[in-house]
Scaffold this active site. Structure first.
Site, short mmCIF file in Angstrom:
data_model
loop_
_atom_site.label_atom_id
_atom_site.label_comp_id
_atom_site.label_asym_id
_atom_site.label_seq_id
_atom_site.Cartn_x
_atom_site.Cartn_y
_atom_site.Cartn_z
N PRO A 182 0.26 5.12 -6.81
CA PRO A 182 -0.75 5.18 -5.74
C PRO A 182 -0.35 6.09 -4.58
O PRO A 182 -1.22 6.55 -3.84
CB PRO A 182 -0.85 3.71 -5.28
CG PRO A 182 -0.43 2.91 -6.47
CD PRO A 182 0.65 3.73 -7.11
N ALA A 191 0.87 -1.18 0.00
CA ALA A 191 0.00 0.00 0.00
C ALA A 191 0.91 1.23 0.00
O ALA A 191 1.31 1.71 1.05
CB ALA A 191 -0.91 -0.02 1.22
N GLU A 192 1.24 1.69 -1.19
CA GLU A 192 2.22 2.76 -1.32
C GLU A 192 1.79 4.04 -0.62
O GLU A 192 2.61 4.78 -0.06
CB GLU A 192 2.50 3.03 -2.81
CG GLU A 192 3.25 1.90 -3.52
CD GLU A 192 2.36 0.73 -3.92
OE1 GLU A 192 2.90 -0.32 -4.31
OE2 GLU A 192 1.11 0.87 -3.82
N PHE A 249 9.37 -0.80 -7.35
CA PHE A 249 9.88 -0.20 -8.57
C PHE A 249 9.25 1.19 -8.67
O PHE A 249 8.10 1.39 -8.27
CB PHE A 249 9.50 -1.02 -9.81
CG PHE A 249 10.17 -2.37 -9.89
CD1 PHE A 249 11.27 -2.56 -10.69
CD2 PHE A 249 9.68 -3.44 -9.16
CE1 PHE A 249 11.88 -3.80 -10.78
CE2 PHE A 249 10.28 -4.68 -9.23
CZ PHE A 249 11.40 -4.87 -10.04
N ALA A 250 10.00 2.15 -9.22
CA ALA A 250 9.48 3.52 -9.30
C ALA A 250 8.13 3.58 -10.01
O ALA A 250 7.27 4.39 -9.66
CB ALA A 250 10.49 4.40 -10.03
N ASP A 251 7.93 2.69 -10.97
CA ASP A 251 6.68 2.69 -11.74
C ASP A 251 5.45 2.44 -10.87
O ASP A 251 4.33 2.81 -11.25
CB ASP A 251 6.71 1.59 -12.81
CG ASP A 251 8.05 1.45 -13.51
OD1 ASP A 251 9.07 1.43 -12.81
OD2 ASP A 251 8.07 1.34 -14.73
N HIS A 273 8.14 -1.78 -14.64
CA HIS A 273 9.45 -2.18 -14.13
C HIS A 273 10.59 -1.45 -14.83
O HIS A 273 11.75 -1.71 -14.52
CB HIS A 273 9.65 -3.70 -14.29
CG HIS A 273 8.69 -4.52 -13.51
ND1 HIS A 273 7.43 -4.83 -13.98
CD2 HIS A 273 8.77 -5.10 -12.29
CE1 HIS A 273 6.79 -5.56 -13.09
NE2 HIS A 273 7.58 -5.74 -12.05
#
Length: 682
Positions: free
Chosen positions: A444, A411-412, A438-440, A483
């Site tokens: 959220p 849960a970013e 991953f930065a992608d 990714h």
């Protein structure tokens, strides 16, 4: 089911002084609430006002059960009465409403009706409704970790519970068993949207009944005594049991949602008459007289006292100074750590080279040893011998323990939001989070990221989120969508966050050390394709430091300047070396290291020598960060250029998974070399 709370307060046994104090606070809050729209009509201010009328009883109870010496209160935009009950003065309420410089929430920088007093732990909360539940959860984590007395109290309307991050906050508080009280003030509407359109349950708190470690209390938010008893029980239980509580309070909204809403368009006359009849203050006054706890004369005397106080506060508000226009530049960035040993971020170390991933791991451990108030969490951070998806945090939990190094839910928003909250507890706290694996996957968390970028400015320097957000960024790993993307082009558009992007192991160590030691938030982007790459490995001096905003010249040259960062730095050096050997030009390569702040001075000095500029990065050319570099230099250094500025980067397409598609999308040494030849020949 109604909770069996112990009745502490009863009108027949309550002290008269207490009852009269409550009546005074209720009248003061309502008088200010009723007066607010007049300021807008007179073009004085208070251009946003969400009336508290109908919520008075539960808000009185929240404020009376908040102890500023140990608790932390997160009010929402309708919590005027809560803040008055918690001790804020009429002057402080009006300063906020008409956005004066004396506003203790933030000097007129935040929307009116967003009351706060950070010095008293009444926190400055954003307009993004319900997001402060994450901050309350984060600070409750600190309360528990530091074995402090007190609780966090988060207040909101029932409709904002529909937001996903509210569920994340309550789930996380339940999982971590944190002392936080979530108050839902249920007036039946989210602006004009009725409750039935928000949730299938008649009471939104029912949605959480399956969560372990969570207690749910229901009360009549229109009744002073039921509200007071329920809040007292909730705060006591959360503090003693160190677990979260929901207080669901039924209220009425007497007026429109706000001064920009017309409730007669969606509420009929019968409903409007009904809500007037259930006015909590009128009911409380009738009870005081009926049970002979006060006389009409006594209550009328309080009414006159409140009237005089509001009039005095009004005069003070009108006389108070407006914010100065030039003050917009104050408190954008919190103070940065200034390296002493390596002021330019340069060194002559000749030892054994370390890989970039080793640099990150060792620097994290060094900083954790230096400051015991340093924490790290994220997904896959610590489980047996694993330490992050790329093992950057390997061995940290074993050395520093589960309280300082731990896993977060997938849960970013929770990862970012609780970092914002926990860092409020103590200025010595430094937090490192893996914002996403991953930065992608960071998107959220964007709401909380944006929120955190303007905390320092919005509070006029009263709160600095001391957070380093680590993200494994970029491609060249055959990762495809989610990714292999670069996201700095989007994230550098927000003032208030520093953004760094190292290319070599020593700079990774130095920038990470500076980020952790600095106040404020730093976005630390890591080129994951270089984690274990020999070409990024370097010797690293002990306690190496790299300052913000200081680029590094990777190759001296005279014919063309290439500005770059991250993965493409190595490609640019390779291309420059190849062209020099071929006798086609001597190229200077500048590694930015720091995107915000940007070292435009180093770029200007280089183009004065070379007269040509090419900007290279892995991200897309269109809307990529290179566009900002090019525009800045075109504006301040046009007179030094003998050719158009050229940009090289990814195509304006997603990054494909198949290696052939990835290669077609991303820049490489040959593409950079070809572009340089073209620009050299201009």
């Amino acid at each position: 089911m109604k909770s069996n709370v112990k009745e502490i307060y009863k009108i027949k046994t309550a002290e008269k002084d207490t009852l009269l104090k409550w009546y005074y606070l209720l009248k003061l809050g309502r008088s200010l609430d009723d007066r607010a729209p007049n300021y807008l009509k007179q073009a004085i201010g208070w251009s946003y006002h969400a009336p508290a009328a109908g919520h008075d009883a539960i808000q009185l109870a929240i404020g009376q059960n908040f102890d500023r010496s140990k608790d932390h209160l997160f009010p929402y935009y309708r919590d005027l009465q809560t803040c008055v009950s918690a001790g804020m003065t009429a002057e402080e309420i009006i300063y906020n409403g008409i956005s004066k410089d004396a506003d203790v929430a933030g000097g007129g920088r935040h929307m009116s009706n967003h009351f706060a007093k950070p010095a008293w732990n009444i926190h400055n909360v954003s307009s993004c409704t319900g997001n402060h539940t994450l901050h309350a959860t984060g600070i409750a984590r600190a309360i528990k970790n530091y074995k402090s007395k007190g609780v966090a109290i988060s207040s909101q309307g029932e409709s904002s519970v529909s937001e996903g991050y509210v569920y994340e906050a309550i789930n996380g508080a339940s999982n971590e068993q944190l002392p936080v009280v979530f108050v839902f003030q249920d007036n039946g509407y989210g602006i004009s949207v009725p409750k039935k359109d928000q949730t299938a349950n008649r009471k939104v708190a029912h949605n959480f009944e399956g969560l372990k470690n969570l207690r749910i209390l229901y009360c009549n938010g229109k009744d002073v005594f039921d509200s007071m008893n329920t809040m007292a029980e909730a705060v006591k239980w959360a503090a003693e049991e160190q677990k979260p509580v929901i207080v669901h309070a039924n209220c009425v909204r007497i007026h429109s949602h706000s001064n920009s809403d017309r409730h007669e368009l969606y509420r009929d006359k019968a409903e409007l008459n009904y809500v007037q009849e259930y006015d909590p203050i009128a009911k409380f006054r009738r009870m005081l007289i009926r049970y002979e706890r006060a006389t009409e004369e006594e209550l009328n005397g309080i009414d006159e006292e409140v009237k005089a106080e509001v009039k005095k506060a009004h005069k003070a508000g009108l006389a108070a100074a407006q914010p100065a226009p030039e003050s917009i530049y104050d408190f954008v960035y919190a103070p940065a750590y200034v390296p002493q040993k390596y002021p330019d971020g340069l060194h002559n170390e000749q030892g054994d080279p370390k890989k970039l991933i080793e640099a990150l791991n060792s620097t994290l451990k060094e900083e954790f040893r230096r400051n015991p108030d340093t924490y790290i969490w994220g997904q896959d951070m610590a489980n047996k011998d694993k330490g992050g998806i790329f093992n950057v945090s390997k061995g940290m939990q074993q050395e520093f323990g589960h309280q300082r190094v731990f896993n977060a839910p997938i849960a970013e928003d929770y990862i970012m939001g609780t970092a914002n909250g926990m860092s409020r507890f103590n200025k010595d706290i430094r937090i490192v989070v893996e914002g996403a694996e991953f930065a992608d996957y960071f998107w959220p968390a964007m709401e909380q990221f944006v929120e955190t970028t303007h905390e320092y400015w919005r509070t006029k320097g009263q709160y600095s989120p001391n957070i380093t957000v680590r993200l494994a960024s970029g491609g060249y790993i055959g990762g495809g969508l989610y990714h292999s993307q670069n996201i700095e082009g989007a994230l550098t558009t927000f003032p208030g966050v520093r953004v760094v992007y190292p290319s070599y192991a020593d700079d990774a160590a130095g920038l990470l050390r500076t980020a952790i030691r600095s106040e404020g938030m730093t976005l630390f982007l890591e080129p994951k394709a270089l984690y274990n790459s020999p070409k990024a490995a370097t010797p690293i001096p002990e306690e190496f430091e790299v300052p913000y905003g200081k680029a590094r010249t990777r190759r001296e040259g005279t014919d063309l300047t290439i500005v770059t960062y991250g993965n493409t730095t190595h490609m640019c050096v390779e291309a420059a070396d190849a062209l020099y050997k071929e006798g086609k030009g001597n190229i200077e390569v500048i590694d930015l290291r720091s995107l915000i702040p940007l070292d435009k001075e180093s770029i200007l000095e280089s183009i004065k020598k070379t007269s040509k500029l090419m900007v290279v990065h892995e991200d897309k050319v269109f809307s990529g960060f290179g566009g900002e570099v090019a525009a800045t230099i075109a504006e301040v250094g046009f007179q030094y250029l003998d050719a158009p500025i050229k940009r090289i980067g990814s195509t304006f397409t997603p990054v494909g998974f198949n290696r052939i598609l990835e290669a077609a999308t991303l820049p490489n040494t040959q593409k950079i070399k070809d572009a340089a030849v073209e620009l050299l020949a201009y």
